[in-house]
Design a protein around this motif. Structure first.
Motif, short mmCIF file in Angstrom:
data_model
loop_
_atom_site.label_atom_id
_atom_site.label_comp_id
_atom_site.label_asym_id
_atom_site.label_seq_id
_atom_site.Cartn_x
_atom_site.Cartn_y
_atom_site.Cartn_z
N GLU A 1 0.75 -1.15 -0.01
CA GLU A 1 -0.10 0.26 0.10
C GLU A 1 0.72 1.59 -0.20
N ALA A 2 1.96 1.37 0.79
CA ALA A 2 2.69 2.58 0.80
C ALA A 2 3.48 2.69 -0.75
N LYS A 3 3.79 1.77 -1.22
CA LYS A 3 4.70 1.35 -2.46
C LYS A 3 3.47 2.21 -3.24
N LEU A 4 2.33 1.72 -3.19
CA LEU A 4 1.83 1.86 -4.42
C LEU A 4 0.95 3.68 -4.39
N ASP A 5 0.83 4.25 -2.75
CA ASP A 5 0.52 5.69 -2.48
C ASP A 5 1.94 6.56 -3.62
N GLN A 6 2.80 6.03 -3.13
CA GLN A 6 3.74 6.61 -3.44
C GLN A 6 4.26 6.63 -5.29
N LEU A 7 4.04 5.50 -5.77
CA LEU A 7 3.39 5.50 -7.28
C LEU A 7 2.55 6.58 -8.05
N LEU A 8 1.48 6.69 -6.95
CA LEU A 8 -0.08 6.97 -7.89
C LEU A 8 0.35 8.24 -7.41
N ALA A 9 0.77 8.78 -6.35
CA ALA A 9 0.97 10.60 -6.19
C ALA A 9 1.93 10.56 -6.94
N GLN A 10 2.59 10.25 -7.66
CA GLN A 10 3.71 10.67 -9.34
C GLN A 10 3.48 10.38 -10.62
N SER A 11 2.18 9.84 -10.27
CA SER A 11 1.35 8.94 -11.86
C SER A 11 0.49 9.95 -12.14
N SER A 12 0.53 11.05 -13.86
CA SER A 12 0.61 11.69 -14.01
C SER A 12 -1.24 11.08 -14.24
N GLU A 13 -1.60 9.86 -14.40
CA GLU A 13 -3.05 9.45 -14.83
C GLU A 13 -3.55 9.04 -13.25
N GLY A 14 -2.40 9.26 -13.03
CA GLY A 14 -3.51 8.24 -10.73
C GLY A 14 -3.79 6.93 -11.09
N LYS A 15 -3.32 6.45 -11.80
CA LYS A 15 -3.51 4.93 -12.19
C LYS A 15 -2.28 4.44 -11.88
N VAL A 16 -2.41 2.87 -12.12
CA VAL A 16 -0.96 2.04 -11.75
C VAL A 16 -1.57 0.82 -12.78
N ILE A 17 -0.82 -0.05 -13.43
CA ILE A 17 -0.49 -1.11 -14.11
C ILE A 17 0.53 -2.12 -12.47
N LEU A 18 -0.66 -3.42 -12.48
CA LEU A 18 0.45 -4.42 -11.56
C LEU A 18 0.78 -5.94 -11.96
N ILE A 19 2.12 -5.86 -12.14
CA ILE A 19 2.13 -7.79 -12.13
C ILE A 19 2.62 -8.47 -11.29
N ALA B 1 -4.82 -3.91 -4.47
CA ALA B 1 -5.94 -3.95 -5.32
C ALA B 1 -6.80 -4.04 -4.91
N GLY B 2 -7.59 -4.92 -4.64
CA GLY B 2 -9.49 -4.79 -4.57
C GLY B 2 -9.72 -3.95 -3.08
N LYS B 3 -9.08 -3.40 -2.20
CA LYS B 3 -9.54 -2.49 -1.27
C LYS B 3 -9.86 -1.46 -1.93
N ALA B 4 -10.83 -0.49 -1.02
CA ALA B 4 -11.26 1.00 -1.89
C ALA B 4 -10.88 2.02 -1.68
N ALA B 5 -9.67 1.96 -1.81
CA ALA B 5 -8.79 2.75 -1.85
C ALA B 5 -7.62 3.37 -3.19
N TYR B 6 -8.23 1.19 -3.85
CA TYR B 6 -7.54 1.33 -5.24
C TYR B 6 -8.37 0.77 -6.42
N ARG B 7 -9.16 0.14 -5.50
CA ARG B 7 -9.66 -0.51 -6.64
C ARG B 7 -9.90 0.35 -8.18
N ASP B 8 -9.84 1.81 -7.98
CA ASP B 8 -10.88 2.53 -9.24
C ASP B 8 -8.98 3.30 -10.06
N ARG B 9 -8.26 2.40 -9.37
CA ARG B 9 -7.02 3.13 -9.80
C ARG B 9 -5.83 2.61 -10.46
N VAL B 10 -6.75 1.02 -10.74
CA VAL B 10 -5.53 0.41 -11.43
C VAL B 10 -6.23 0.47 -12.92
#
Length: 278
Positions: free
Chosen positions: A131-149, A162-171
């Motif tokens: 979650e901490a890593k995602l928050d860091q990436l999303l803050a830097q992302s101009s699109e406000g989204k991320v791809i997960l592998i 990714a299934g948590k409410a804070a991220y469900r629409d940001r992937v």
């Protein structure tokens, strides 16, 4: 002396790989899934032999490559949706060295890894760090989204966060490679809490089952000759909305080095980004 040590290591790698494939056959036999595997691979002995060779090769690559994890991170925040890669049990960020190179060759440059401790920490600790890593990436992302592998356990870490409410629409897309979505019988031999939590029906499988899916395209890639995740049904999510693709016969770890698996992943990412922009 050096030759003796290397020979001993090679012998141990071969024996352990052979034992895993023995467990693979036993587990799938008890589960009644060997016939499905035979139908999918054609010649069973040839497919398992191919998997065994790739298992040995993968282990011989992984052991020295793990030293790369000691190098400092050199991640750059560049234009484009960030791609975050999450390794599996007992591995580290070096797992993605070859896969990352293939993504770069395909034109992706905003590449990142998440490394967690699967030796002395538990699954919840891995989720908190993710979650901490995602928050860091999303803050830097101009699109406000991320791809997960995610490979193996990394796919489950990715799914649960990714299934948590804070991220469900940001992937933008979620891809799992050889992930034990329902656990694995091999986990009965696990040497620590994290590994034993992967026993079918235990904590990690329960957590994954109780987590909703993110609102994005989802792909699970797996091989019918996986030597770490068995029986076969453990590799399937069993949920609507997921695409599944079966790659050729190979070992669990070899998926990280497979050009075929990388191409499947790249194709799915491109299709997901296209649908996102429409």
């Amino acid at each position: 002396m050096l030759i003796f040590i290397l020979s001993l290591i090679a012998f141990i790698v071969v024996v352990l790989s052979a034992l895993r494939y023995g467990a693979f056959i036993l587990s799938n036999g008890i589960a009644g899934q060997l016939s499905e595997i035979r139908e999918g691979v054609g010649q069973m002995d040839r497919a398992v032999g191919k998997g065994l060779l790739k298992a040995v090769a993968a282990d011989c690559i992984v052991l020295p490559m793990s030293l790369l994890a000691l190098l400092p991170d050199r991640e750059e925040y560049v234009p484009g949706t960030p791609i975050l890669m999450v390794h599996g049990l007992y591995h580290n960020k070096s797992a993605w060295t070859v896969f990352r190179h293939r993504l770069k060759q395909a034109g992706f440059s905003n590449l990142h890894t998440y490394q967690y401790n699967s030796f002395t920490k538990d699954f919840d600790a891995a989720l908190v760090g993710m979650e901490a890593k995602l928050d860091q990436l999303l803050a830097q992302s101009s699109e406000g989204k991320v791809i997960l592998i995610g490979h193996s356990l990394g796919g489950l870490v990715s799914r649960c966060v990714a299934g948590k409410a804070a991220y469900r629409d940001r992937v933008t897309a979620l891809i799992t490679l050889g992930s034990p979505h329902k656990g694995s019988d091999l986990a009965w031999l696990g040497g620590n809490r994290m590994a034993r939590s992967l026993i079918p029906g235990r904590y990690i499988a329960q957590t994954v089952e109780g987590t909703p899916d993110p609102n994005c395209p989802r792909l699970g890639i797996y091989t019918l000759t996986d030597d770490y995740v068995f029986p076969l049904d453990m590799l399937r999510t069993g949920r609507a909305g997921w695409q599944e693709r079966i790659c050729s016969s190979m070992s669990h770890v070899w998926m990280l080095f497979s050009e075929e698996v990388a191409e499947m992943t790249i194709e799915f990412i491109r299709a997901s980004e296209t649908s996102e922009s429409e």
